[in-house]
Design an enzyme around this catalytic site. Structure first.
Site, PDB file in Angstrom:
ATOM      1  N   GLU A 149       0.841  -1.200   0.000  1.00 14.66           N
ATOM      2  CA  GLU A 149       0.000   0.000   0.000  1.00 14.66           C
ATOM      3  C   GLU A 149       0.877   1.252   0.000  1.00 14.66           C
ATOM      4  OE1 GLU A 149      -3.183   0.453  -0.509  1.00 14.66           O
ATOM      5  OE2 GLU A 149      -2.534   2.525  -0.470  1.00 14.66           O
ATOM      6  N   PHE A 150       0.491   2.230  -0.818  1.00 10.80           N
ATOM      7  CA  PHE A 150       1.306   3.446  -0.942  1.00 10.80           C
ATOM      8  C   PHE A 150       0.572   4.693  -0.461  1.00 10.80           C
ATOM      9  CE2 PHE A 150       2.795   0.393  -4.079  1.00 10.80           C
ATOM     10  CZ  PHE A 150       4.162   0.379  -3.842  1.00 10.80           C
ATOM     11  N   LYS A 205       7.895  -1.748  -2.346  1.00 10.19           N
ATOM     12  CA  LYS A 205       7.412  -0.907  -1.245  1.00 10.19           C
ATOM     13  C   LYS A 205       8.581  -0.350  -0.424  1.00 10.19           C
ATOM     14  CE  LYS A 205       4.900   1.028   1.814  1.00 10.19           C
ATOM     15  NZ  LYS A 205       4.222   2.302   1.531  1.00 10.19           N
ATOM     16  N   PHE A 250       9.011  16.253  -2.459  1.00  9.40           N
ATOM     17  CA  PHE A 250       9.770  15.633  -1.378  1.00  9.40           C
ATOM     18  C   PHE A 250      11.174  16.195  -1.218  1.00  9.40           C
ATOM     19  CE2 PHE A 250       8.664  12.222   1.478  1.00  9.40           C
ATOM     20  CZ  PHE A 250       7.308  12.167   1.253  1.00  9.40           C
ATOM     21  N   GLY A 254      13.337  20.023   6.933  1.00  9.68           N
ATOM     22  CA  GLY A 254      12.508  20.138   8.135  1.00  9.68           C
ATOM     23  C   GLY A 254      13.242  19.595   9.340  1.00  9.68           C
ATOM     24  N   CYS A 261       5.915   4.600   9.139  1.00  7.79           N
ATOM     25  CA  CYS A 261       6.484   3.862   8.003  1.00  7.79           C
ATOM     26  C   CYS A 261       7.967   4.126   7.761  1.00  7.79           C
ATOM     27  CB  CYS A 261       5.681   4.160   6.739  1.00  7.79           C
ATOM     28  SG  CYS A 261       4.013   3.511   6.855  1.00  7.79           S
ATOM     29  N   ARG A 329       3.097   8.631  15.783  1.00  5.75           N
ATOM     30  CA  ARG A 329       4.122   7.583  15.864  1.00  5.75           C
ATOM     31  C   ARG A 329       5.439   8.092  15.285  1.00  5.75           C
ATOM     32  NH1 ARG A 329       0.694   2.572  13.436  1.00  5.75           N
ATOM     33  NH2 ARG A 329      -0.123   4.214  12.114  1.00  5.75           N
TER      34      ARG A 329
HETATM   35  N1  LIG Z   1       0.143   4.082   7.999  1.00  2.71           N
HETATM   36  C1  LIG Z   1       0.507   4.251   6.749  1.00  2.71           C
HETATM   37  O1  LIG Z   1       0.514   5.365   6.217  1.00  2.71           O
HETATM   38  C2  LIG Z   1       0.913   3.057   5.921  1.00  2.71           C
HETATM   39  C3  LIG Z   1       1.070   3.213   4.543  1.00  2.71           C
HETATM   40  C4  LIG Z   1       1.442   2.123   3.773  1.00  2.71           C
HETATM   41  C5  LIG Z   1       1.688   0.896   4.381  1.00  2.71           C
HETATM   42  N2  LIG Z   1       1.565   0.769   5.740  1.00  2.71           N
HETATM   43  C6  LIG Z   1       1.804  -0.554   6.322  1.00  2.71           C
HETATM   44  O2  LIG Z   1       0.534  -1.176   6.573  1.00  2.71           O
HETATM   45  C7  LIG Z   1       0.585  -1.964   7.752  1.00  2.71           C
HETATM   46  C8  LIG Z   1      -0.449  -1.484   8.743  1.00  2.71           C
HETATM   47  O3  LIG Z   1      -0.129  -0.162   9.125  1.00  2.71           O
HETATM   48  P1  LIG Z   1      -1.138   0.766   9.916  1.00  2.71           P
HETATM   49  O4  LIG Z   1      -0.534   2.102  10.006  1.00  2.71           O
HETATM   50  O5  LIG Z   1      -2.513   0.608   9.366  1.00  2.71           O
HETATM   51  O6  LIG Z   1      -1.094   0.033  11.351  1.00  2.71           O
HETATM   52  P2  LIG Z   1      -2.056   0.275  12.597  1.00  2.71           P
HETATM   53  O7  LIG Z   1      -1.248  -0.032  13.799  1.00  2.71           O
HETATM   54  O8  LIG Z   1      -2.748   1.587  12.487  1.00  2.71           O
HETATM   55  O9  LIG Z   1      -3.189  -0.849  12.417  1.00  2.71           O
HETATM   56  C9  LIG Z   1      -2.982  -2.214  12.569  1.00  2.71           C
HETATM   57  C10 LIG Z   1      -4.300  -2.820  13.046  1.00  2.71           C
HETATM   58  O10 LIG Z   1      -4.177  -4.235  13.047  1.00  2.71           O
HETATM   59  C11 LIG Z   1      -4.852  -4.735  14.189  1.00  2.71           C
HETATM   60  N3  LIG Z   1      -4.356  -6.085  14.494  1.00  2.71           N
HETATM   61  C12 LIG Z   1      -3.155  -6.447  15.011  1.00  2.71           C
HETATM   62  N4  LIG Z   1      -3.093  -7.785  15.128  1.00  2.71           N
HETATM   63  C13 LIG Z   1      -4.263  -8.285  14.657  1.00  2.71           C
HETATM   64  C14 LIG Z   1      -4.788  -9.576  14.500  1.00  2.71           C
HETATM   65  N5  LIG Z   1      -4.093 -10.633  14.862  1.00  2.71           N
HETATM   66  N6  LIG Z   1      -6.037  -9.702  13.988  1.00  2.71           N
HETATM   67  C15 LIG Z   1      -6.750  -8.624  13.618  1.00  2.71           C
HETATM   68  N7  LIG Z   1      -6.293  -7.368  13.745  1.00  2.71           N
HETATM   69  C16 LIG Z   1      -5.071  -7.202  14.260  1.00  2.71           C
HETATM   70  C17 LIG Z   1      -4.552  -3.723  15.271  1.00  2.71           C
HETATM   71  O11 LIG Z   1      -5.451  -3.801  16.349  1.00  2.71           O
HETATM   72  C18 LIG Z   1      -4.679  -2.415  14.467  1.00  2.71           C
HETATM   73  O12 LIG Z   1      -6.019  -1.942  14.490  1.00  2.71           O
HETATM   74  C19 LIG Z   1       2.029  -1.862   8.247  1.00  2.71           C
HETATM   75  O13 LIG Z   1       2.764  -2.922   7.725  1.00  2.71           O
HETATM   76  C20 LIG Z   1       2.499  -0.549   7.660  1.00  2.71           C
HETATM   77  O14 LIG Z   1       3.893  -0.513   7.485  1.00  2.71           O
HETATM   78  C21 LIG Z   1       1.185   1.817   6.506  1.00  2.71           C
END
Ligand SMILES: NC(=O)c1ccc[n+]([C@@H]2O[C@H](COP(=O)([O-])OP(=O)(O)OC[C@H]3O[C@@H](n4cnc5c(N)ncnc54)[C@H](O)[C@@H]3O)[C@@H](O)[C@H]2O)c1
Length: 438
Positions: A149-150, A205, A250, A254, A261, A329
């Site tokens: 996901e991006f 990614k 980008f 800053g 991430c 975070r």
């Molecule tokens: N935040 C971003 O902007 C972003 C962008 C691209 C990719 N990612 C990637 O996507 C992934 C998720 O990131 P995020 O920011 O959404 O994380 P997050 O911490 O906001 O959400 C993760 C969710 O998963 C749930 N969870 C954990 N274990 C579980 C399980 N066993 N069963 C069901 N639910 C469970 C947690 O309760 C939480 O709600 C990561 O690998 C991150 O690197 C994040």
């Protein structure tokens, strides 16, 4: 199509909601009962512009529901998206325990063909590990697709509905065809669906995030040098970015990148390189430059007020790691506020959306202000840590009256030094010479 999305965090909730907006039937699965309770009431646990409206509409129209029952959700779905966290573990590697745990539960629930789609950011080789984890507990047919996901927090809905590209890593023609059909509604423009093998998708990614982090650290290093040699980084940035091979995006200096991430993904890529016997010298430098940059504002405060900040009060505008999100975070604000407190200062903070998150981090060690001007009362200086739009055109006369001294230390170059000089502020920013009131 029938879909379940496991993990309703920043990625899973946006993905699930947008999938339902495209007409699919979606079950969002999580283990966090607090989150599920909020979601079932149509409330988003995170601040993301436009998300709550979509959430409510699709729930009302019966396409989106939330559950803690992963097995039931798997039985009701063709696509099972995994979007759980992959946090940094002690040695810098991505912690895959949640991903592999979910994969096993999915495997146990299979009663026919399913596509297991990994949307979490995971190291190269994870698709194989997911395959093994599922195959160990079932003899049902399944495919594992890597679909990184991006999206950008703060613009997540737009990014998801109109992505620059959709990456599909797959070794199965059947799964690839179904994924193409599934993503058609969001890839209607000429933005491509890129099909590749699982490992290349997983690597894409990390390489994308590492390159973006590299641009930031590079420009921060350039900015620090600009300050020493008397150049203006804003002018340099424009001059450099006008080269079409480089581009303007980008390149903003800053106080370091944060968020869930870049910091962990850079470290995870360094770790992967080490595992394969390589030294990622470049990414180690990117990481080190970033750690250093998070301290720059406290150094500037000490240069103005002295090494001890005892008896000083600082106002902070902006705590989230970037505007239009409440996500703190790895935010630079954590380093800055802790640095000020450690040097003995009092800290008064404001953020348009992140005060609840801030309370979780700072407890009663700082004071919280819902109105930006209230944070200024009696402060020796204002520090700007996040470039929220509402900070761009403030009432400077009012600010001057509230502050004990007219000092702004701007970590995001929100204002023009000449203007600040004219208005009568001592103004320090990043990569540009400080100005004192004229
Ligand atoms: N935040 C971003 O902007 C972003 C962008 C691209 C990719 N990612 C990637 O996507 C992934 C998720 O990131 P995020 O920011 O959404 O994380 P997050 O911490 O906001 O959400 C993760 C969710 O998963 C749930 N969870 C954990 N274990 C579980 C399980 N066993 N069963 C069901 N639910 C469970 C947690 O309760 C939480 O709600 C990561 O690998 C991150 O690197 C994040």
């Amino acid at each position: 199509m029938k879909v379940c999305v496991v993990g309703t965090g920043y990625v899973g909730l946006v993905a699930g909601t947008c999938f339902s907006e495209c007409g699919n039937d979606v079950i969002g699965v999580d283990v966090d009962e607090r989150k599920l309770a909020l979601l079932r009431q149509g409330k988003s646990p995170i601040y993301e512009p436009g998300l709550e409206e979509l959430l409510r509409r699709n729930q009302k129209e019966g396409r989106l529901s939330f559950s803690n029952d992963l097995a039931a959700a798997v039985k009701a779905s063709l696509f099972c998206f995994i979007a759980v966290g992959t946090p940094e573990s002690a040695n810098g590697a991505a912690d895959l325990s949640a991903v592999l745990g979910v994969a096993e539960t999915i495997g146990c629930a299979l009663d026919g063909y399913r596509i297991i789609v990994n949307k979490s950011t995971v190291p190269v080789g994870t698709a194989d590990r997911v395959r093994q984890a599922v195959a160990a507990v079932t003899s049902q047919p399944f495919d594992v697709v890597s679909n990184p996901e991006f999206l950008k927090e703060g613009a997540a809905i737009d990014d998801f509905m109109k992505p620059d590209r959709v990456v599909i890593g797959s070794d199965s023609a059947r799964a690839t065809d179904l994924m193409r059909v599934f993503y058609e509604p969001t890839a209607r423009t000429e933005n491509p669906i890129l099909v590749m093998d699982n490992r290349s998708a997983e690597m894409t990614k990390y390489a994308a995030n590492a390159l973006l982090a590299t641009r930031i650290s590079f420009m921060n290093e350039v900015a620090n040098l600009c300050e020493r040699v008397g150049a203006d980084v804003n002018l340099v940035r424009r001059g450099v970015g006008s080269d079409r091979r480089i581009g303007q995006h980008f390149l903003f200096p800053g106080i370091g990148y944060g968020g869930s991430c870049f910091p962990k993904d850079v470290k995870a890529m360094i770790h992967t390189a080490e595992e394969y016997g390589l030294d990622s010298a470049m990414l180690r430098a990117v990481d080190a430059v970033n750690d250093r940059q998070k301290h720059v504002l406290v150094h500037k405060a000490k240069a103005i007020f002295g090494e001890s900040l005892r008896g000083r009060t600082f106002a902070i505008w902006g705590l989230s790691f970037k505007p239009r999100t409440d996500d703190m975070r790895e935010a630079p604000s954590l380093t800055v506020v802790e640095g000020l407190l450690k040097a003995g200062a009092k800290v008064q903070v404001h953020d348009p959306e992140a005060l609840t998150e801030a309370r979780r981090n700072f407890g009663d060690r700082v004071s919280y202000h819902a109105i930006n001007y209230d944070a200024l009362e009696g402060a020796d200086a204002l520090l700007i840590l996040t470039e929220w739009n509402e900070f761009r055109r403030p009432d400077f006369a009012r600010m001057k009256k509230l502050l004990k001294q007219p000092v702004i230390i701007d970590g995001r170059n929100v204002y023009e030094p000449d203007d600040m000089q004219e208005i009568g502020f001592l103004y320090h920013s990043i990569g540009r010479a400080p100005v004192a009131e004229s």
